[in-house]
Design an enzyme around this catalytic site. Structure first.
Site, PDB file in Angstrom:
ATOM      1  N   VAL A 196       0.875  -1.279   0.054  1.00 10.34           N
ATOM      2  CA  VAL A 196      -0.051   0.045   0.024  1.00 10.34           C
ATOM      3  C   VAL A 196       0.984   1.164   0.016  1.00 10.34           C
ATOM      4  O   VAL A 196       0.508   2.269  -0.589  1.00 10.34           O
ATOM      5  CB  VAL A 196      -1.003   0.019   1.010  1.00 10.34           C
ATOM      6  CG1 VAL A 196      -1.731   1.217   1.319  1.00 10.34           C
ATOM      7  CG2 VAL A 196      -1.957  -1.225   0.998  1.00 10.34           C
ATOM      8  N   ALA A 197       2.161   1.080   0.797  1.00 10.52           N
ATOM      9  CA  ALA A 197       2.902   2.109   0.745  1.00 10.52           C
ATOM     10  C   ALA A 197       3.481   2.566  -0.583  1.00 10.52           C
ATOM     11  O   ALA A 197       3.952   3.624  -0.714  1.00 10.52           O
ATOM     12  CB  ALA A 197       3.829   2.118   2.026  1.00 10.52           C
ATOM     13  N   ILE A 252       2.783   1.615  -3.780  1.00  5.37           N
ATOM     14  CA  ILE A 252       1.992   1.809  -4.693  1.00  5.37           C
ATOM     15  C   ILE A 252       1.556   3.283  -4.862  1.00  5.37           C
ATOM     16  O   ILE A 252       0.687   3.530  -3.903  1.00  5.37           O
ATOM     17  CB  ILE A 252       0.829   0.752  -4.942  1.00  5.37           C
ATOM     18  CG1 ILE A 252       1.319  -0.635  -5.281  1.00  5.37           C
ATOM     19  CG2 ILE A 252      -0.183   1.359  -6.207  1.00  5.37           C
ATOM     20  CD1 ILE A 252       0.409  -1.633  -5.297  1.00  5.37           C
ATOM     21  N   GLU A 263      -1.031   5.016  -5.304  1.00  2.58           N
ATOM     22  CA  GLU A 263      -2.758   5.161  -5.663  1.00  2.58           C
ATOM     23  C   GLU A 263      -3.319   6.711  -5.724  1.00  2.58           C
ATOM     24  O   GLU A 263      -4.384   6.722  -6.425  1.00  2.58           O
ATOM     25  CB  GLU A 263      -3.587   4.083  -4.562  1.00  2.58           C
ATOM     26  CG  GLU A 263      -3.614   4.823  -3.262  1.00  2.58           C
ATOM     27  CD  GLU A 263      -2.506   4.434  -2.250  1.00  2.58           C
ATOM     28  OE1 GLU A 263      -2.428   4.871  -1.114  1.00  2.58           O
ATOM     29  OE2 GLU A 263      -1.551   3.998  -2.944  1.00  2.58           O
ATOM     30  N   ASP A 317      -7.116  33.236 -36.527  1.00  4.37           N
ATOM     31  CA  ASP A 317      -7.717  34.339 -37.580  1.00  4.37           C
ATOM     32  C   ASP A 317      -7.346  35.808 -37.044  1.00  4.37           C
ATOM     33  O   ASP A 317      -6.808  35.988 -36.184  1.00  4.37           O
ATOM     34  CB  ASP A 317      -9.199  34.184 -36.997  1.00  4.37           C
ATOM     35  CG  ASP A 317     -10.170  35.223 -38.024  1.00  4.37           C
ATOM     36  OD1 ASP A 317      -9.697  35.442 -39.332  1.00  4.37           O
ATOM     37  OD2 ASP A 317     -11.128  35.631 -37.722  1.00  4.37           O
ATOM     38  N   ASN A 368       2.584   6.705   4.446  1.00  3.25           N
ATOM     39  CA  ASN A 368       1.627   6.838   3.151  1.00  3.25           C
ATOM     40  C   ASN A 368       0.555   7.535   3.264  1.00  3.25           C
ATOM     41  O   ASN A 368       0.212   8.521   2.473  1.00  3.25           O
ATOM     42  CB  ASN A 368       0.938   5.210   2.883  1.00  3.25           C
ATOM     43  CG  ASN A 368       0.267   5.260   1.880  1.00  3.25           C
ATOM     44  OD1 ASN A 368       0.763   5.502   0.813  1.00  3.25           O
ATOM     45  ND2 ASN A 368      -1.007   4.801   1.894  1.00  3.25           N
ATOM     46  N   ASP A 427       1.856  11.368   1.025  1.00  4.80           N
ATOM     47  CA  ASP A 427       1.388  11.079  -0.365  1.00  4.80           C
ATOM     48  C   ASP A 427       0.644  12.320  -0.916  1.00  4.80           C
ATOM     49  O   ASP A 427       1.227  13.189  -1.727  1.00  4.80           O
ATOM     50  CB  ASP A 427       0.348  10.122  -0.348  1.00  4.80           C
ATOM     51  CG  ASP A 427       0.742   8.638  -0.917  1.00  4.80           C
ATOM     52  OD1 ASP A 427       2.080   8.650  -1.351  1.00  4.80           O
ATOM     53  OD2 ASP A 427      -0.043   7.829  -1.078  1.00  4.80           O
TER      54      ASP A 427
END
Length: 869
Positions: free
Chosen positions: A279-280, A282, A284, A326, A705, A709
């Protein structure tokens, strides 16, 4: 629902309790209270609770929650509490991000809502389409987006594209006649117009019959579920990368789990550690970070007059290498002013006209009668060229309403860009007279006589050559020239394009639309940024070239071509010459598409501006279609990726600069997330390979995490836009975000942080206290990752970009440091997070070691960018 197509025009007005003077203020108030606003009701949005629970659908979060349940079952309450706290806080953050992004995007929707022209209280005004009411008198013309259902009261060659309702791509010829048949399909209701369709030709006066959910489009909307939001290409790329990374990390965690079990660690502890590491490791938060940074970035761009309708346009902006713009209103002020008048073989300045002179007075009146523009209370509504005629007449005491009331328009052939003409029929002193205005070359080609002070005289070749010379001289001065002609009829006729021949040439009016003051600098910024500015206009080549040279688009190395020259080129010829052409004059919609394709075929990312219905195909073909917010038709806006509120070329350049900065900020956020996660993985791999004690506990990794993050990553996304964004060449759109160079930097920076954390770990091991070693490694890793956010702000060292220029980054670091300090020093938190109390006496060492990666990376940036020279 009443079948208004069965009613006559007068019956419809009576049924709706309205008339051609429009609704009164009293009517508006009562109808608003009864029917509300003219808008489609969106499906019920997910509430806070649903969004919050949706955050738990992630596969890894489910695994984490499973681990928490297992911990509870085994009475490991501390681990369970921390895991639940981490997942809940992450879900709260994800929910907040969702609503922040949604709020930003909703605000953009309101900014880009279309407008409608209506008659109210006997006056023509523009109102937001959501304020249109049943009974309103709606004025439609070519290019308009139809914002309500209505019955046509007056029809002037109206053609409408109703593909959004019927699926039929061809435009429908409309009529004001009553339809007698009942139960007529939508596609055959020729005297009705419908919401969601758009006018492709002509104009009409319409009585609004239905608004909002009672429209035909509203019926369809009520049957549809809300469309899902699409991921941007960058998000898709990151999702693919994230999935591959997740698989790799899960395999790695499985290996570490097996190794720890073999080395004698308890199975549960090894299992918990492996899950926490996964979990830490990746990132996410990648997708949500991208969403919120893009949403905030587009909100900021909207405040700077660039409304981004499609998020992917932000990513593409940084890669724009060609801007096809233009001239009128974008590079110039779009405030046409009449400067010179040619009539009776003489040239007059607009300030010195003599209204006692029949010819001079005649051309001023003709210019009013053959135009649709109006000026009410100082506010001009209509084409800038026609507004110039009204202002010219106003300067000499003629009010357009008075002149038009005296000589009412009996019939007309609306202007279109293909034939470059507009004609109107009036009764003048008992004689029916058609007045035609248009391009001088077209008018001359259709003229058989010329108006002089002695009446109509047959036009001779020498007359034509003299007029062409005057026109050429005007054009060389950068003036826009329109010609006027007339034709007498014996009786009242319904005009058609066939009548636009055998004209009597009256004269020329030359106008100037001066370049915007900022255009020259914006063009210079383009060239400095490696972007090729190209002018595409309907004006004459000489006129366009004069303006292009004035603002720097055209130099001695480039040249201009006209549409007729493009016609003679094959696609391959155009592709081979396109880089040397800076100005395209007198072009058609088909030419614009070919020009865009030629640049794209050479590997360029093209931004294309446009304002008319005929620009829509080219806007769609371009990588970034840019519509004009002021004079742009709703069709053009609908086809575009971005809308310029101020119709200013400089705003496009600023948007490109902002797009580059937003992309860089996103890239820096991703770099921060990946390098920090890499540090944790490398540290664990090192200790596992050398059979050392584990440097972190599962709770340590979960805390890191949460802490490192989202807050610093979002702060990096809010980094002030770079002033040097235009100093580099455009980014290759095919270049992957996570290329070899980028990943190498991630690994190297992660390795430096990991080395610092391992140094703290070894320091603790030398004391003979494994718990202290783990605590110190955790503290250094957490603090170093927080401080590493400063490294990720730019490729330049911090002193070059300013220590305090991003207050959000400082806020994230200070808050994170405070939380870490509380965990390390407060007894209950020490127990919860498995902190060795002895760490308090080593806080100085922790701070120094956490600063080492920052110092090393800053020194490297300084040397690499050559700042020391």
């Amino acid at each position: 629902m009443k079948n208004y197509y069965n009613y006559s025009a007068q019956e419809v007005l009576k049924e709706l309790n309205t008339n051609l003077n429009g609704l009164s203020d009293k009517d508006i108030a009562s109808l608003r209270e009864k029917y509300g606003y003219n808008e489609l009701q969106t499906g019920k949005k997910a509430g806070v609770i649903k969004i919050f629970l949706g955050q738990f659908k992630d596969f890894l979060v489910i695994i984490l929650l499973t681990a928490a349940v297992v911990s509870l079952f085994l009475k490991d309450y501390e681990s369970a509490v921390v895991i639940f706290a981490v997942t809940i806080l992450n879900s709260v953050l994800g929910t907040a991000q969702h609503f922040k992004a949604e709020k930003s995007l909703e605000s953009l929707k309101s900014l880009s809502s279309p407008v409608a022209r209506v008659i109210r209280n006997k006056m023509r005004i523009e109102i937001p389409s959501r304020e249109v009411l049943a009974g309103d008198i709606l004025l439609l013309e070519a290019g308009d987006f139809i914002s309500a259902d209505g019955r046509i009261i007056e029809n002037h060659s109206l053609q409408v594209n109703e593909s959004s309702l019927t699926g039929e791509s061809e435009s429908v010829m409309k009529t004001a006649d009553t339809i007698s048949a009942s139960d007529v399909p939508i596609g055959d209701r020729k005297n009705m117009v419908f919401t969601g369709s758009h006018v492709t030709y002509g104009r009409a006066v319409v009585a609004v019959t239905h608004t909002g959910m009672s429209t035909e489009l509203g019926k369809i909307a009520s049957l549809m579920d809300a469309a899902e939001n699409k991921l941007t290409p960058l998000q898709v790329s990151l999702d693919k990368f994230g999935k591959k990374l997740a698989v790799a990390i899960l395999i790695l965690c499985g290996i570490i789990l097996a190794a720890n079990v073999v080395r004698g660690y308890p199975v549960l502890d090894s299992f918990m550690f492996a899950i926490a590491l996964a979990v830490a490791a990746i990132p996410e938060a990648l997708s949500s970070i991208v969403t919120i940074v893009l949403a905030i970035g587009t909100q900021k761009m909207a405040k700077e007059n660039a409304i981004v309708r499609k998020l992917h346009a932000v990513e593409s902006l940084g890669s724009v290498s060609v801007i096809c713009s233009d001239k009128t209103g974008t590079l110039t002020q779009n405030k046409m002013v009449a400067k010179k008048v040619f009539v009776g073989w003489k040239i007059f300045t607009s300030e010195k006209l003599d209204m006692e002179d029949t010819l001079q007075r005649s051309i001023v009146k003709i210019s009013i009668l053959s135009s649709d523009a109006t000026i009410t209370d100082g506010t001009a509504v209509g084409d800038p060229t026609e507004v110039a005629f009204i202002k010219l007449a106003n300067d000499y005491g003629y009010e357009e309403e008075d002149v038009r009331d005296e000589y009412a328009r009996l019939s007309e052939v609306p202007f279109d860009s293909d034939r470059k003409l507009m004609s109107t029929l009036h009764s003048i002193d008992g004689q029916f007279m058609m007045f035609t205005k248009g391009a001088p070359d077209v008018i001359l080609s259709r003229s058989k006589s010329v108006l002089t002070e002695h009446g109509d005289k047959p036009i001779e070749q020498e007359n034509i050559e003299f007029i062409e010379k005057v026109n050429r001289e005007f054009s060389q001065e950068g003036l826009r020239v329109l010609a006027f002609a007339r034709k007498a009829f014996d009786s009242h006729v319904k005009l058609s394009m066939e009548d636009e021949k055998d004209l009597t040439f009256v004269g020329l009016v030359a106008m100037i639309d001066p370049p915007r003051e900022e255009s020259k600098q914006a063009v210079a910024d383009c060239i400095r940024a490696g972007i090729k500015p190209v002018m595409i206009t309907g004006d004459h080549k000489i006129t366009a070239s004069a303006i292009a040279k004035q603002i720097g688009i055209m130099d001695e190395k480039s040249h201009a071509v006209e549409g007729v020259e493009i016609e003679k080129m094959s696609d391959e010829d155009l592709k081979s010459k396109v880089e040397d052409i800076s100005v395209y004059a007198r072009v058609s919609p088909e030419h614009k598409i070919r020009i865009v394709k030629a640049w794209q075929d050479k590997g360029n990312v093209v931004a294309m501006t446009g304002d008319g219905v005929n620009d829509a195909p080219a806007l769609k073909q371009a990588d970034i279609g840019v519509a004009m917010g002021k004079v742009g038709t709703e069709v053009a806006k609908d086809a575009a990726s971005m809308i310029l509120v101020d119709d200013n070329f400089a705003t496009i350049v600023k948007a490109v600069s902002n797009g580059r900065s937003i992309y860089t900020n996103i890239k820096n956020s991703i770099k921060f997330l990946l390098s920090g996660n890499t540090a944790g993985i490398l540290a664990v791999l090192y200790t596992s390979v050398l059979a050392l004690p584990l440097p972190f506990t599962a709770i340590h990794l979960l805390f890191i995490n949460l802490l490192t993050d989202s807050m610093p990553a979002i702060a990096l996304g809010l980094e002030p836009y770079r002033k040097d964004a235009l100093n580099s060449r455009p980014r290759d759109i095919n270049e992957p975000l996570l290329n070899r160079s980028f990943l190498l930097q991630v690994v190297l920076e992660g390795a430096v942080i990991a080395a610092s954390a391992l140094a703290a770990f070894y320091y603790g091991l030398n004391t003979g206290n494994t718990a202290l070693a783990s605590t110190m490694a955790f503290a250094v890793l957490a603090l170093a990752r927080l401080i590493h956010g400063f490294n990720c702000r730019s490729r330049y060292p911090l002193f070059k970009i300013g220590f305090f220029s991003n207050r959000y980054q400082w806020g994230a670091v200070l808050l994170g440091t405070l939380l870490l300090f509380l965990v390390l020093t407060i007894s209950p938190l020490q127990l919860l997070f498995e902190i060795d109390p002895g760490v308090i006496s080593h806080l100085g060492i922790i701070g120094l070691l956490a600063l080492v990666p920052f110092v090393v990376i800053q020194l490297y940036k300084t040397i690499r960018t050559g700042i020391t020279k």
